[in-house]
Design a protein around this motif. Structure first.
Motif, PDB file in Angstrom:
ATOM      1  N   THR A  20     -25.907  32.028  68.335  1.00 57.25           N
ATOM      2  CA  THR A  20     -25.848  32.850  69.446  1.00 57.25           C
ATOM      3  C   THR A  20     -25.490  34.253  69.326  1.00 57.25           C
ATOM      4  O   THR A  20     -25.960  35.354  69.537  1.00 57.25           O
ATOM      5  CB  THR A  20     -25.053  32.373  70.682  1.00 57.25           C
ATOM      6  OG1 THR A  20     -25.794  31.050  70.906  1.00 57.25           O
ATOM      7  CG2 THR A  20     -25.162  32.965  71.930  1.00 57.25           C
ATOM      8  N   LEU A  24     -27.632  37.797  69.673  1.00 57.08           N
ATOM      9  CA  LEU A  24     -27.148  38.929  70.455  1.00 57.08           C
ATOM     10  C   LEU A  24     -27.354  40.023  69.809  1.00 57.08           C
ATOM     11  O   LEU A  24     -27.786  41.130  70.217  1.00 57.08           O
ATOM     12  CB  LEU A  24     -26.153  38.600  71.401  1.00 57.08           C
ATOM     13  CG  LEU A  24     -25.990  37.393  72.367  1.00 57.08           C
ATOM     14  CD1 LEU A  24     -24.549  37.329  72.723  1.00 57.08           C
ATOM     15  CD2 LEU A  24     -26.943  37.775  73.470  1.00 57.08           C
ATOM     16  N   ILE A  36     -24.689  36.342  77.430  1.00 59.99           N
ATOM     17  CA  ILE A  36     -24.405  35.079  77.850  1.00 59.99           C
ATOM     18  C   ILE A  36     -23.230  34.949  78.637  1.00 59.99           C
ATOM     19  O   ILE A  36     -22.198  35.481  78.224  1.00 59.99           O
ATOM     20  CB  ILE A  36     -24.877  33.970  76.573  1.00 59.99           C
ATOM     21  CG1 ILE A  36     -24.931  32.775  77.185  1.00 59.99           C
ATOM     22  CG2 ILE A  36     -23.706  34.546  75.606  1.00 59.99           C
ATOM     23  CD1 ILE A  36     -25.425  31.777  76.000  1.00 59.99           C
ATOM     24  N   PHE A  52     -28.346  33.131  80.395  1.00 58.28           N
ATOM     25  CA  PHE A  52     -28.687  34.263  79.363  1.00 58.28           C
ATOM     26  C   PHE A  52     -29.605  35.330  80.147  1.00 58.28           C
ATOM     27  O   PHE A  52     -30.112  34.868  80.673  1.00 58.28           O
ATOM     28  CB  PHE A  52     -29.416  33.486  78.207  1.00 58.28           C
ATOM     29  CG  PHE A  52     -30.062  34.862  77.256  1.00 58.28           C
ATOM     30  CD1 PHE A  52     -29.223  35.333  76.283  1.00 58.28           C
ATOM     31  CD2 PHE A  52     -31.280  35.225  77.711  1.00 58.28           C
ATOM     32  CE1 PHE A  52     -29.686  36.119  75.351  1.00 58.28           C
ATOM     33  CE2 PHE A  52     -31.823  36.122  76.645  1.00 58.28           C
ATOM     34  CZ  PHE A  52     -30.958  36.667  75.743  1.00 58.28           C
ATOM     35  N   MET A  74     -29.435  28.756  75.477  1.00 57.04           N
ATOM     36  CA  MET A  74     -30.256  29.563  74.394  1.00 57.04           C
ATOM     37  C   MET A  74     -31.515  29.074  73.891  1.00 57.04           C
ATOM     38  O   MET A  74     -32.476  29.854  73.628  1.00 57.04           O
ATOM     39  CB  MET A  74     -29.306  29.868  73.146  1.00 57.04           C
ATOM     40  CG  MET A  74     -28.037  30.632  73.574  1.00 57.04           C
ATOM     41  SD  MET A  74     -28.533  32.123  73.875  1.00 57.04           S
ATOM     42  CE  MET A  74     -29.298  32.815  72.707  1.00 57.04           C
ATOM     43  N   ALA A  77     -33.909  30.552  76.302  1.00 51.27           N
ATOM     44  CA  ALA A  77     -33.899  31.800  76.026  1.00 51.27           C
ATOM     45  C   ALA A  77     -34.806  32.396  75.013  1.00 51.27           C
ATOM     46  O   ALA A  77     -35.818  33.195  75.169  1.00 51.27           O
ATOM     47  CB  ALA A  77     -32.504  32.428  76.004  1.00 51.27           C
TER      48      ALA A  77
END
Length: 90
Positions: A20, A24, A36, A52, A74, A77
């Protein structure tokens, strides 16, 4: 329903939660602002607590994905980012 049709499934065992922060960071390098977060109140109420959110860069408008876990959030996302044309290297 024809094979390959329907909603894409979120792979909860993909290990996305481990990547994650790298995702990002990569999004930031593409000019996308992203975050997040976990909402303790929603968690307490039994609702999907992870969110997110992303906007800017090559995204047309903002996007949001929610999930009951980091992996679910995620995963959703990534599906939405890819549908928006971003090839996230994960």
């Amino acid at each position: 329903m024809a094979k390959g049709m329907g909603r894409p499934k979120v792979d909860l065992d993909s290990g996305v939660e481990d990547a994650t922060l790298l995702i990002l960071e990569w999004l930031g390098e593409q000019g996308v602002g992203a975050m997040i977060r976990v909402d303790a109140e929603r968690m307490h109420d039994g609702q999907p607590a992870w969110t997110f959110a992303a906007s800017g860069g090559p995204l047309d408008g903002g996007m949001r994905a929610d999930g009951a876990s980091v992996a679910e959030c995620m995963g959703r996302a990534l599906l939405r980012l890819r549908a928006a044309g971003l090839t996230v290297p994960f």
